[in-house]
Design a protein around this motif. Structure first.
Motif, PDB file in Angstrom:
ATOM      1  N   MET A 191     104.799  78.946  49.478  1.00 45.46           N
ATOM      2  CA  MET A 191     104.105  79.903  50.302  1.00 45.46           C
ATOM      3  C   MET A 191     105.078  80.686  51.176  1.00 45.46           C
ATOM      4  O   MET A 191     104.866  81.860  51.423  1.00 45.46           O
ATOM      5  CB  MET A 191     103.074  79.148  51.151  1.00 45.46           C
ATOM      6  CG  MET A 191     101.992  79.988  51.677  1.00 45.46           C
ATOM      7  SD  MET A 191     100.989  80.579  50.330  1.00 45.46           S
ATOM      8  CE  MET A 191      99.798  81.478  51.208  1.00 45.46           C
ATOM      9  N   THR A 192     106.122  80.033  51.632  1.00 48.14           N
ATOM     10  CA  THR A 192     107.090  80.751  52.455  1.00 48.14           C
ATOM     11  C   THR A 192     107.859  81.775  51.638  1.00 48.14           C
ATOM     12  O   THR A 192     108.329  82.769  52.193  1.00 48.14           O
ATOM     13  CB  THR A 192     108.073  79.788  53.128  1.00 48.14           C
ATOM     14  OG1 THR A 192     108.766  79.057  52.121  1.00 48.14           O
ATOM     15  CG2 THR A 192     107.354  78.840  54.047  1.00 48.14           C
ATOM     16  N   ASP A 193     107.986  81.519  50.344  1.00 48.18           N
ATOM     17  CA  ASP A 193     108.675  82.466  49.480  1.00 48.18           C
ATOM     18  C   ASP A 193     107.925  83.800  49.442  1.00 48.18           C
ATOM     19  O   ASP A 193     108.539  84.859  49.569  1.00 48.18           O
ATOM     20  CB  ASP A 193     108.792  81.879  48.075  1.00 48.18           C
ATOM     21  CG  ASP A 193     109.611  82.743  47.158  1.00 48.18           C
ATOM     22  OD1 ASP A 193     110.606  83.325  47.634  1.00 48.18           O
ATOM     23  OD2 ASP A 193     109.268  82.845  45.966  1.00 48.18           O
ATOM     24  N   GLU A 194     106.595  83.746  49.298  1.00 43.07           N
ATOM     25  CA  GLU A 194     105.809  84.976  49.301  1.00 43.07           C
ATOM     26  C   GLU A 194     105.860  85.659  50.667  1.00 43.07           C
ATOM     27  O   GLU A 194     105.893  86.879  50.747  1.00 43.07           O
ATOM     28  CB  GLU A 194     104.352  84.696  48.934  1.00 43.07           C
ATOM     29  CG  GLU A 194     104.123  84.512  47.463  1.00 43.07           C
ATOM     30  CD  GLU A 194     104.406  83.092  47.029  1.00 43.07           C
ATOM     31  OE1 GLU A 194     104.512  82.209  47.905  1.00 43.07           O
ATOM     32  OE2 GLU A 194     104.538  82.870  45.827  1.00 43.07           O
ATOM     33  N   PHE A 195     105.850  84.862  51.732  1.00 47.44           N
ATOM     34  CA  PHE A 195     105.922  85.459  53.063  1.00 47.44           C
ATOM     35  C   PHE A 195     107.230  86.224  53.238  1.00 47.44           C
ATOM     36  O   PHE A 195     107.240  87.345  53.741  1.00 47.44           O
ATOM     37  CB  PHE A 195     105.785  84.404  54.160  1.00 47.44           C
ATOM     38  CG  PHE A 195     105.957  84.981  55.530  1.00 47.44           C
ATOM     39  CD1 PHE A 195     104.935  85.696  56.120  1.00 47.44           C
ATOM     40  CD2 PHE A 195     107.148  84.845  56.211  1.00 47.44           C
ATOM     41  CE1 PHE A 195     105.092  86.257  57.375  1.00 47.44           C
ATOM     42  CE2 PHE A 195     107.325  85.404  57.470  1.00 47.44           C
ATOM     43  CZ  PHE A 195     106.287  86.108  58.047  1.00 47.44           C
ATOM     44  N   TRP A 255     101.326  88.982  50.877  1.00 50.72           N
ATOM     45  CA  TRP A 255     100.663  88.210  51.922  1.00 50.72           C
ATOM     46  C   TRP A 255      99.198  87.946  51.637  1.00 50.72           C
ATOM     47  O   TRP A 255      98.642  86.972  52.127  1.00 50.72           O
ATOM     48  CB  TRP A 255     100.782  88.906  53.267  1.00 50.72           C
ATOM     49  CG  TRP A 255     102.170  88.932  53.828  1.00 50.72           C
ATOM     50  CD1 TRP A 255     103.245  88.205  53.405  1.00 50.72           C
ATOM     51  CD2 TRP A 255     102.632  89.730  54.911  1.00 50.72           C
ATOM     52  NE1 TRP A 255     104.340  88.509  54.150  1.00 50.72           N
ATOM     53  CE2 TRP A 255     103.998  89.447  55.091  1.00 50.72           C
ATOM     54  CE3 TRP A 255     102.029  90.654  55.740  1.00 50.72           C
ATOM     55  CZ2 TRP A 255     104.768  90.049  56.067  1.00 50.72           C
ATOM     56  CZ3 TRP A 255     102.786  91.258  56.723  1.00 50.72           C
ATOM     57  CH2 TRP A 255     104.143  90.950  56.882  1.00 50.72           C
ATOM     58  N   PRO A 274      98.548  85.171  47.181  1.00 54.45           N
ATOM     59  CA  PRO A 274      97.942  83.896  47.595  1.00 54.45           C
ATOM     60  C   PRO A 274      96.453  83.801  47.264  1.00 54.45           C
ATOM     61  O   PRO A 274      95.968  82.728  46.881  1.00 54.45           O
ATOM     62  CB  PRO A 274      98.172  83.851  49.108  1.00 54.45           C
ATOM     63  CG  PRO A 274      99.355  84.707  49.329  1.00 54.45           C
ATOM     64  CD  PRO A 274      99.238  85.798  48.313  1.00 54.45           C
ATOM     65  N   ARG A 292      96.110  82.964  43.585  1.00 59.41           N
ATOM     66  CA  ARG A 292      96.435  81.555  43.326  1.00 59.41           C
ATOM     67  C   ARG A 292      95.314  80.628  43.770  1.00 59.41           C
ATOM     68  O   ARG A 292      94.999  79.657  43.097  1.00 59.41           O
ATOM     69  CB  ARG A 292      97.743  81.193  44.016  1.00 59.41           C
ATOM     70  CG  ARG A 292      98.937  81.790  43.336  1.00 59.41           C
ATOM     71  CD  ARG A 292     100.219  81.327  43.950  1.00 59.41           C
ATOM     72  NE  ARG A 292     101.352  81.924  43.245  1.00 59.41           N
ATOM     73  CZ  ARG A 292     102.573  81.876  43.660  1.00 59.41           C
ATOM     74  NH1 ARG A 292     102.866  81.261  44.785  1.00 59.41           N
ATOM     75  NH2 ARG A 292     103.546  82.435  42.969  1.00 59.41           N
ATOM     76  N   GLU A 293      94.723  80.920  44.920  1.00 52.09           N
ATOM     77  CA  GLU A 293      93.594  80.105  45.387  1.00 52.09           C
ATOM     78  C   GLU A 293      92.398  80.245  44.449  1.00 52.09           C
ATOM     79  O   GLU A 293      91.719  79.260  44.154  1.00 52.09           O
ATOM     80  CB  GLU A 293      93.201  80.507  46.810  1.00 52.09           C
ATOM     81  CG  GLU A 293      94.199  80.107  47.862  1.00 52.09           C
ATOM     82  CD  GLU A 293      94.286  78.606  48.041  1.00 52.09           C
ATOM     83  OE1 GLU A 293      93.254  77.921  47.933  1.00 52.09           O
ATOM     84  OE2 GLU A 293      95.403  78.130  48.299  1.00 52.09           O
TER      85      GLU A 293
END
Length: 92
Positions: A1-5, A71, A75, A78-79
């Protein structure tokens, strides 16, 4: 998740800096005006000026769409994919 951020933040920062740069060059008639960066372009009478305006608009949309993509859209997809996989596993 931090990679996408971080990818979204990098595109947001790069697009913002580019938009501020080209906006300061082509859309700011005076630094004492209240409204800057969103003024209509004045005095652009060359091909380089037109390229600068297009680049400024491209950086603006890179800032908005790049951050929105990494952001929110990735995500959320993916959810959604995980939720659909869970529903498929529960049905079997």
């Amino acid at each position: 998740m931090t990679d996408e951020f971080m990818k979204g933040f990098a595109l947001f920062a790069l697009g913002g800096l580019g938009w501020l740069t080209f906006g300061g060059w082509y859309r700011t008639p005076s630094y004492y005006d209240i409204v800057q960066l969103v003024n209509p372009a004045e005095g652009v009478d060359s091909a380089y000026g037109e390229i600068g305006l297009v680049a400024g608009n491209a950086f603006f949309w890179l800032m908005i769409l790049g951050a929105l993509t990494f952001w929110v859209l990735i995500p959320a997809s993916r959810e959604l994919r995980a939720a659909l996989d869970d529903d498929a596993d529960a049905a079997n």
